[in-house]
Write a protein that holds these residues in place. Structure first.
Motif, PDB file in Angstrom:
ATOM      1  N   LEU A  81      10.806  12.934-101.505  1.00 26.59           N
ATOM      2  CA  LEU A  81      10.732  14.233-102.179  1.00 26.59           C
ATOM      3  C   LEU A  81      12.069  14.646-102.818  1.00 26.59           C
ATOM      4  N   LYS A  82      13.168  14.057-102.347  1.00 26.34           N
ATOM      5  CA  LYS A  82      14.452  14.330-102.986  1.00 26.34           C
ATOM      6  C   LYS A  82      14.467  13.846-104.434  1.00 26.34           C
ATOM      7  N   GLU A  83      13.657  12.860-104.723  1.00 29.01           N
ATOM      8  CA  GLU A  83      13.598  12.299-106.077  1.00 29.01           C
ATOM      9  C   GLU A  83      12.435  12.872-106.885  1.00 29.01           C
ATOM     10  N   HIS A  84      11.775  13.891-106.346  1.00 31.08           N
ATOM     11  CA  HIS A  84      10.665  14.549-107.053  1.00 31.08           C
ATOM     12  C   HIS A  84      11.243  15.660-107.925  1.00 31.08           C
ATOM     13  N   SER A  85      10.953  15.614-109.221  1.00 28.26           N
ATOM     14  CA  SER A  85      11.543  16.592-110.140  1.00 28.26           C
ATOM     15  C   SER A  85      10.887  17.970-110.040  1.00 28.26           C
ATOM     16  N   ASN A  86       9.740  18.045-109.377  1.00 30.99           N
ATOM     17  CA  ASN A  86       9.053  19.331-109.239  1.00 30.99           C
ATOM     18  C   ASN A  86       8.303  19.387-107.904  1.00 30.99           C
ATOM     19  N   GLN A  88       7.891  21.692-105.870  1.00 28.65           N
ATOM     20  CA  GLN A  88       7.116  22.919-105.659  1.00 28.65           C
ATOM     21  C   GLN A  88       5.674  22.762-106.136  1.00 28.65           C
ATOM     22  N   ARG A  89       5.484  21.834-107.051  1.00 26.30           N
ATOM     23  CA  ARG A  89       4.151  21.559-107.563  1.00 26.30           C
ATOM     24  C   ARG A  89       3.237  21.040-106.460  1.00 26.30           C
ATOM     25  N   GLY A  90       3.864  20.488-105.445  1.00 25.29           N
ATOM     26  CA  GLY A  90       3.094  20.038-104.287  1.00 25.29           C
ATOM     27  C   GLY A  90       2.674  18.583-104.365  1.00 25.29           C
ATOM     28  N   VAL A  91       2.761  17.897-103.242  1.00 24.66           N
ATOM     29  CA  VAL A  91       2.309  16.509-103.139  1.00 24.66           C
ATOM     30  C   VAL A  91       0.825  16.507-102.808  1.00 24.66           C
ATOM     31  N   LYS A  92       0.074  15.637-103.467  1.00 22.50           N
ATOM     32  CA  LYS A  92      -1.355  15.511-103.188  1.00 22.50           C
ATOM     33  C   LYS A  92      -1.531  14.522-102.024  1.00 22.50           C
ATOM     34  N   TRP A  93      -1.509  15.062-100.830  1.00 24.05           N
ATOM     35  CA  TRP A  93      -1.533  14.204 -99.648  1.00 24.05           C
ATOM     36  C   TRP A  93      -2.828  13.405 -99.525  1.00 24.05           C
ATOM     37  N   THR A  94      -3.885  13.851-100.188  1.00 22.88           N
ATOM     38  CA  THR A  94      -5.144  13.082-100.149  1.00 22.88           C
ATOM     39  C   THR A  94      -4.992  11.730-100.845  1.00 22.88           C
ATOM     40  N   ASN A  95      -3.911  11.555-101.621  1.00 24.29           N
ATOM     41  CA  ASN A  95      -3.648  10.264-102.281  1.00 24.29           C
ATOM     42  C   ASN A  95      -3.116   9.207-101.327  1.00 24.29           C
ATOM     43  N   PHE A 132       3.837   9.460-112.748  1.00 24.48           N
ATOM     44  CA  PHE A 132       4.884   8.939-111.864  1.00 24.48           C
ATOM     45  C   PHE A 132       6.224   8.901-112.595  1.00 24.48           C
ATOM     46  N   ILE A 133       6.228   8.367-113.832  1.00 21.47           N
ATOM     47  CA  ILE A 133       7.455   8.296-114.630  1.00 21.47           C
ATOM     48  C   ILE A 133       7.965   9.702-114.961  1.00 21.47           C
ATOM     49  N   LEU A 134       7.043  10.621-115.203  1.00 18.14           N
ATOM     50  CA  LEU A 134       7.401  11.989-115.579  1.00 18.14           C
ATOM     51  C   LEU A 134       8.064  12.753-114.433  1.00 18.14           C
ATOM     52  N   LEU A 135       7.576  12.552-113.200  1.00 15.41           N
ATOM     53  CA  LEU A 135       7.999  13.396-112.084  1.00 15.41           C
ATOM     54  C   LEU A 135       9.024  12.757-111.150  1.00 15.41           C
ATOM     55  N   CYS A 136       9.256  11.456-111.272  1.00  9.08           N
ATOM     56  CA  CYS A 136      10.221  10.799-110.388  1.00  9.08           C
ATOM     57  C   CYS A 136      11.574  10.688-111.080  1.00  9.08           C
ATOM     58  N   LYS A 137      12.606  11.169-110.425  1.00 14.56           N
ATOM     59  CA  LYS A 137      13.943  11.243-111.022  1.00 14.56           C
ATOM     60  C   LYS A 137      14.560   9.878-111.309  1.00 14.56           C
ATOM     61  N   ILE A 138      14.039   8.806-110.718  1.00  9.21           N
ATOM     62  CA  ILE A 138      14.631   7.491-110.954  1.00  9.21           C
ATOM     63  C   ILE A 138      14.485   7.062-112.412  1.00  9.21           C
ATOM     64  N   PHE A 139      13.606   7.749-113.173  1.00 11.04           N
ATOM     65  CA  PHE A 139      13.413   7.409-114.584  1.00 11.04           C
ATOM     66  C   PHE A 139      14.158   8.341-115.528  1.00 11.04           C
ATOM     67  N   LYS A 140      14.871   9.328-115.008  1.00  8.82           N
ATOM     68  CA  LYS A 140      15.434  10.361-115.861  1.00  8.82           C
ATOM     69  C   LYS A 140      16.543   9.864-116.775  1.00  8.82           C
ATOM     70  N   ASP A 141      17.131   8.708-116.469  1.00 12.13           N
ATOM     71  CA  ASP A 141      18.204   8.195-117.313  1.00 12.13           C
ATOM     72  C   ASP A 141      17.692   7.210-118.353  1.00 12.13           C
ATOM     73  N   LYS A 142      16.384   7.128-118.505  1.00 10.62           N
ATOM     74  CA  LYS A 142      15.819   6.069-119.346  1.00 10.62           C
ATOM     75  C   LYS A 142      15.418   6.516-120.748  1.00 10.62           C
ATOM     76  N   ARG A 143      15.779   7.722-121.122  1.00 11.39           N
ATOM     77  CA  ARG A 143      15.652   8.205-122.493  1.00 11.39           C
ATOM     78  C   ARG A 143      14.214   8.229-123.023  1.00 11.39           C
ATOM     79  N   ILE A 144      13.250   8.217-122.131  1.00  9.27           N
ATOM     80  CA  ILE A 144      11.858   8.294-122.607  1.00  9.27           C
ATOM     81  C   ILE A 144      11.564   9.718-123.057  1.00  9.27           C
TER      82      ILE A 144
END
Length: 348
Positions: A81-86, A88-95, A132-144
Motif C-alpha cells: 500500500l505504500k506504493e499505491h498512489s490512491n 484512500q480509494r480502497g483495495v478490493k479485497w475480493t480480488n 495497475f500501471i495507473l495506480l502503482c507508483k513503481i511506474f511513475k517514472d516511466k513517462r506514460i
C-alpha cells in the motif's frame, strides 16, 4: 455462406469493431503485459527483501483484509500500500488471497486493480493491467502519463459498449490513441520482445488490421474458417470484458441496469446473426447473461444414434403435428441448453 455472415463481411462498422479489438489485443499481449511484468518481478523481489519473517501464511482467508495478528501478511500489505498512489480509494479485497502474496507476482498486482478479479488466478486484460500501471507508483517514472492511460481505457470501454459497431471516424481515433501509447512505451520499455514489437508501430498496426482484411477476402472466396475463428476469439474477448465490468460494480441497481443493457445489445446482435447465436448463448451463460427465450429444439429420440445423435438435424416445434407423442427433456452438452426430445411412438 449464410446470409448473416455475408452481411457481416460487408459491414464496415462491424469490421472496424473487429480491427480495434485486434489492435487492443496486440497492445495487451505484446506490449503492456511484458512491460508491466518485468517491473512487477522487480517490485516483488523488493517486497520479499522487506519481509523479515520469511514465512508463508497458512491461515488468512481469501477475499478479506488480513488481520493485524498475522505479521507476515500485514507486513506485505503495508509495503504494497505504500506504493499505491490512491490508497484512500480502497483495495478490493475480493480480488485477493493475501497469503499467496509471497509466491505470486500477479496477486500483488491485483491489489491495485478494480473489483472483478478472482483470488489465486489471473488472466491479463487491458483494463486491469492499465489500472495497475495507473495506480502503482513503481511506474511513475516511466513517462506514460495518467492522461494517456485513461485515454486507452476510454478506447477499451468504447469498444465494449459499441454494440459491435464502430464508425470509420471513431476507428481512426481509437487506433491513433493506441498508437500514441505504443510510441510512448517505446521510449521507456526494455523488454526484448516488446522492443521488437514496437520497432515499427505503424507496421505492427497495419499487419494486425490486415489480418482481419485477409480473413474477409478468404471468406468472400468461399473459405470463411479464418474469419469465423477470428470472430469467435474477439467475441470471447468481448464477453470476458463484460464479465469483468459487471463484477467490478458494487451498486446492485447499477449492476442490474448494466446487465440488462448488455443483454439487450447482445441479444439484438445474435438474433440478427443466427450462425453465431449458439456460440453467443454459450459464452453469455458462462457469465450469467440470459438472452430472450427462443423456441425449444425438438428431436425424435428414435432418430438419434446413441453415439452421434446430437449431430442429426433438428426437428422444430412447428413440425410437431408429425409426431403427436410424449416429450422428454434432455440437455445438449455442447451448448448447455435444454433440448426437448420426441420419445417416438415405438418407445411408448
Amino acid at each position: 455462406m449464410s446470409d448473416s455472415l455475408t452481411r457481416r463481411l460487408n459491414d464496415e462498422k462491424y469490421k472496424n469493431w473487429m480491427k480495434t479489438g485486434q489492435v487492443l489485443k496486440i497492445l495487451l499481449d505484446d506490449i503492456l503485459v511484458p512491460f508491466a511484468k518485468k517491473r512487477l518481478i522487480e517490485f516483488h523481489e523488493c517486497l520479499k527483501q522487506k519481509d523479515p519473517y520469511k514465512k508463508i501464511c497458512q491461515s488468512c482467508p481469501e477475499k478479506k483484509e488480513p488481520p493485524t495478528s498475522c505479521k507476515t501478511c500485514t507486513t506485505w500489505k503495508n509495503n504494497i500500500l505504500k506504493e499505491h498512489s490512491n490508497p484512500q480509494r480502497g483495495v478490493k479485497w475480493t480480488n485477493i488471497d493475501p497469503k499467496i502474496w509471497p509466491k505470486s507476482i500477479w496477486e500483488v498486482a491485483k491489489t491495485y486493480m478494480p473489483k472483478g478479479q478472482q483470488p489465486g488466478v489471473y488472466s491479463p486484460d487491458t483494463s486491469s493491467v492499465l489500472n495497475f500501471i495507473l495506480l502503482c507508483k513503481i511506474f511513475k517514472d516511466k513517462r506514460i502519463g495518467d492522461k494517456m492511460i485513461k485515454n486507452v481505457l476510454q478506447v477499451r470501454n468504447a469498444v465494449m459498449h459499441s454494440g459491435m459497431n464502430i464508425s470509420d471516424e471513431h476507428f481512426k481515433a481509437h487506433v491513433n490513441t493506441i498508437k500514441q501509447m505504443m510510441n510512448i512505451l517505446r521510449t521507456c520499455i526494455d523488454d526484448t520482445d516488446a522492443i521488437a514489437a514496437l520497432k515499427d508501430v505503424d507496421g505492427l498496426l497495419k499487419v494486425n488490421i490486415k489480418i482481419i482484411d485477409d480473413a474477409v477476402k478468404q471468406s468472400v472466396s468461399g473459405n470463411s474458417t479464418q474469419f469465423k475463428q477470428k470472430e469467435e476469439n474477439l467475441i470471447s474477448q468481448h464477453f470476458m470484458a463484460i464479465d469483468e465490468e459487471l463484477r467490478s460494480i458494487d451498486d446492485a441497481a447499477t449492476y442490474e441496469r448494466m446487465k440488462k443493457d448488455f443483454q439487450k445489445s447482445l441479444s439484438v446482435f445474435f438474433k440478427a446473426n443466427p450462425d453465431l447465436e449458439d456460440f453467443g448463448r454459450f459464452k453469455g451463460a458462462r457469465i450469467g447473461l440470459q438472452f430472450e427465450e427462443r423456441q425449444p429444439i425438438v428431436r425424435r429420440r428414435d432418430d438419434l444414434d446413441p453415439w452421434w445423435g446430437w449431430n442429426l438435424p433438428y426437428v422444430r416445434p412447428n413440425d410437431r403435428e408429425m409426431y403427436p407423442v410424449a416429450i422428454d427433456l434432455e440437455l445438449d452438452y455442447e451448448y448447455q441448453q435444454p433440448i426437448y426430445v420426441e420419445l417416438g411412438s415405438h418407445l411408448l
